[in-house]
Design an enzyme around this catalytic site. Structure first.
Site, PDB file in Angstrom:
ATOM      1  N   HIS A 241      22.412  46.850  33.016  1.00  0.00           N
ATOM      2  CA  HIS A 241      23.567  46.950  33.929  1.00  0.00           C
ATOM      3  C   HIS A 241      23.253  47.729  35.211  1.00  0.00           C
ATOM      4  O   HIS A 241      23.833  47.459  36.255  1.00  0.00           O
ATOM      5  CB  HIS A 241      24.788  47.540  33.219  1.00  0.00           C
ATOM      6  CG  HIS A 241      24.678  48.999  32.912  1.00  0.00           C
ATOM      7  ND1 HIS A 241      23.931  49.474  31.855  1.00  0.00           N
ATOM      8  CD2 HIS A 241      25.209  50.086  33.510  1.00  0.00           C
ATOM      9  CE1 HIS A 241      24.022  50.801  31.823  1.00  0.00           C
ATOM     10  NE2 HIS A 241      24.786  51.191  32.822  1.00  0.00           N
TER      11      HIS A 241
ATOM     12  N   LYS B 233      19.896  49.619  40.669  1.00  0.00           N
ATOM     13  CA  LYS B 233      19.604  50.935  41.274  1.00  0.00           C
ATOM     14  C   LYS B 233      18.193  50.973  41.856  1.00  0.00           C
ATOM     15  O   LYS B 233      17.861  51.860  42.640  1.00  0.00           O
ATOM     16  CB  LYS B 233      19.825  52.046  40.251  1.00  0.00           C
ATOM     17  CG  LYS B 233      21.313  52.254  40.000  1.00  0.00           C
ATOM     18  CD  LYS B 233      21.622  53.538  39.282  1.00  0.00           C
ATOM     19  CE  LYS B 233      23.139  53.711  39.211  1.00  0.00           C
ATOM     20  NZ  LYS B 233      23.527  54.670  38.179  1.00  0.00           N
TER      21      LYS B 233
ATOM     22  N   HIS C 155      24.615  48.692  43.974  1.00  0.00           N
ATOM     23  CA  HIS C 155      23.716  48.423  42.838  1.00  0.00           C
ATOM     24  C   HIS C 155      24.220  47.279  41.957  1.00  0.00           C
ATOM     25  O   HIS C 155      23.435  46.594  41.325  1.00  0.00           O
ATOM     26  CB  HIS C 155      23.456  49.697  42.017  1.00  0.00           C
ATOM     27  CG  HIS C 155      24.563  50.073  41.072  1.00  0.00           C
ATOM     28  ND1 HIS C 155      25.691  50.745  41.473  1.00  0.00           N
ATOM     29  CD2 HIS C 155      24.712  49.872  39.747  1.00  0.00           C
ATOM     30  CE1 HIS C 155      26.474  50.949  40.430  1.00  0.00           C
ATOM     31  NE2 HIS C 155      25.898  50.425  39.356  1.00  0.00           N
TER      32      HIS C 155
ATOM     33  N   HIS D  67      30.619  45.468  36.154  1.00  0.00           N
ATOM     34  CA  HIS D  67      30.828  46.618  35.257  1.00  0.00           C
ATOM     35  C   HIS D  67      31.496  47.809  35.950  1.00  0.00           C
ATOM     36  O   HIS D  67      31.844  48.786  35.298  1.00  0.00           O
ATOM     37  CB  HIS D  67      29.530  47.031  34.541  1.00  0.00           C
ATOM     38  CG  HIS D  67      28.528  47.787  35.357  1.00  0.00           C
ATOM     39  ND1 HIS D  67      27.578  47.173  36.133  1.00  0.00           N
ATOM     40  CD2 HIS D  67      28.323  49.125  35.509  1.00  0.00           C
ATOM     41  CE1 HIS D  67      26.827  48.090  36.720  1.00  0.00           C
ATOM     42  NE2 HIS D  67      27.262  49.294  36.357  1.00  0.00           N
ATOM     43  N   HIS D  68      31.713  47.728  37.273  1.00  0.00           N
ATOM     44  CA  HIS D  68      32.482  48.788  37.943  1.00  0.00           C
ATOM     45  C   HIS D  68      33.846  48.300  38.427  1.00  0.00           C
ATOM     46  O   HIS D  68      34.503  48.970  39.209  1.00  0.00           O
ATOM     47  CB  HIS D  68      31.685  49.368  39.124  1.00  0.00           C
ATOM     48  CG  HIS D  68      30.634  50.342  38.671  1.00  0.00           C
ATOM     49  ND1 HIS D  68      30.936  51.589  38.169  1.00  0.00           N
ATOM     50  CD2 HIS D  68      29.284  50.232  38.620  1.00  0.00           C
ATOM     51  CE1 HIS D  68      29.811  52.211  37.844  1.00  0.00           C
ATOM     52  NE2 HIS D  68      28.785  51.402  38.096  1.00  0.00           N
TER      53      HIS D  68
HETATM   54 FE   LIG Z   1      26.626  51.203  37.225  1.00  0.00          FE
END
Ligand SMILES: [Fe+2]
Length: 356
Positions: free
Chosen positions: A216, A220, A245, A269-270
């Site tokens: 996930h 980054k 990211h 996922h955010h």
């Molecule tokens: Fe994250």
């Protein structure tokens, strides 16, 4: 390429109601090297066919009881590859032709010329042999194609595994640099899979969630290191950069078509249950379930791991704290399942401790 046709001994069945014909045909055929069985009528012929393997048959068209014409389809049903020759009187060529339509290979006129009979049988057996060979080649081709397809699938699955393993190694390398992040993705992956299972997801979906958990934060890699490692609060511009990211991660994974669901989890996922997250401001069930799970577990992992700016919380305290986020940041159903999964995990830890 040679495909052997396994035939065994050639046994011919002579079916005629006249005993003298049966005997003379048998004598001639035995002399020719065939094994011979005889039957005086249709019923007897069918019984023999059910009992023993018959390669070829000489069948009288005109018999009392079941006629040769009626018998042909029943014979073909019992022994579809049989070499069947009809024996017929001069005035019954129409019936013989009908028999050939139904599967007989040839017909011979009575009285039978033995020389002609020998050649006709040889020819019919040859045709049968060629047919069987063709069938075996077809089967061989089918098996070969199936084997190649299976091989290719296995190869593809291996390549897929390798590509995921390589990306996981990349994530591990990224996290290894930061003592606070070490093992983060692996922990998120395992707990997310437990939550997915708790929610009743099928096995395939659970595994996709696990892979999503491991990958996930792969995006980054594209975030500047000084921002990633910054100890103090981020400026708005830096925060915008970090937010990238999720899109960078989904772009890195985009060529891996077998990870289609996983890519969605990474991208979303955010997102937040109330629609105020990023990058697409999805809300509620429009956010893929895997992303909702990974997002919640990521928060849990951050709360339960020591960070420079915070003490680590106990699992129970973290779940309790996250209750405040349920319905706004987190899907309430996911929070519920997370609570159950954490309790389950704690029970396992307790059992392990007790064993020690
Ligand atoms: Fe994250």
């Amino acid at each position: 390429m040679c495909v052997p046709v396994t035939d065994g001994p050639v046994t011919l069945l002579v079916v005629d109601d006249e005993e003298s014909i049966r005997n003379s045909l048998r004598k001639f055929l035995v002399q020719q090297g065939y094994e011979v069985a005889t039957a005086a009528g249709g019923e007897e012929a069918l019984t023999i066919l059910q009992r023993q393997r018959i390669t070829g048959m000489l069948l009288d068209v005109n018999m009392p009881g079941i006629s040769g014409v009626e018998l042909v389809p029943r014979i073909m049903e019992l022994e579809p590859t049989i070499a069947l020759l009809m024996l017929t009187a001069v005035n019954d060529a129409t019936s013989a032709a009908l028999c050939m339509q139904r599967g007989a290979l040839d017909y011979l006129l009575k009285p039978i010329d033995l020389g002609h009979l020998g050649r006709a049988i040889h020819h019919a057996l040859q045709r049968r042999h060629t047919f069987l060979e063709g069938q075996q080649i077809n089967q061989w081709l089918k098996d070969e194609v199936a084997a190649r397809v299976a091989e290719r699938r296995l190869e593809q699955a291996n390549q897929e595994r390798i590509s995921v393993a390589t990306l996981e190694a990349l994530v591990n390398a990224l996290e290894a640099k930061d003592p606070y992040l070490r093992g983060h993705s692996a922990r998120v992956a395992d707990l997310s899979a437990m939550v997915a299972a708790q929610l009743g997801s099928p096995d395939e979906q659970i595994e996709a969630v696990r892979t999503g958990g491991r990958l996930h934060d792969i995006g980054k890699i594209g975030i500047r290191e000084e921002i990633l490692n910054k100890q103090g609060p981020l400026t708005p511009a830096e925060y915008e950069h970090v937010k990238q990211h999720v899109t960078v991660g989904s772009q890195i994974l985009a060529p891996l078509v077998h990870l289609k669901d996983v890519i969605g989890f990474v991208r979303s996922h955010h997102e937040r249950w109330d629609g105020t997250g990023y990058p697409d401001r999805l809300a509620g069930e429009a956010i893929p379930l895997g992303a909702r799970i990974i997002g919640a577990v990521e928060i849990y992992d951050a709360l339960t791991t020591a960070r420079p700016y915070q003490e680590r919380m106990t699992p129970e305290a973290a779940v309790e704290r996250m209750r405040e986020l349920s319905g706004t940041v987190i899907d309430p159903a996911v929070h519920h399942a997370l609570q159950a999964s954490v309790a389950q995990k704690q029970a396992l830890v307790f059992l392990d401790d007790a064993r020690v």
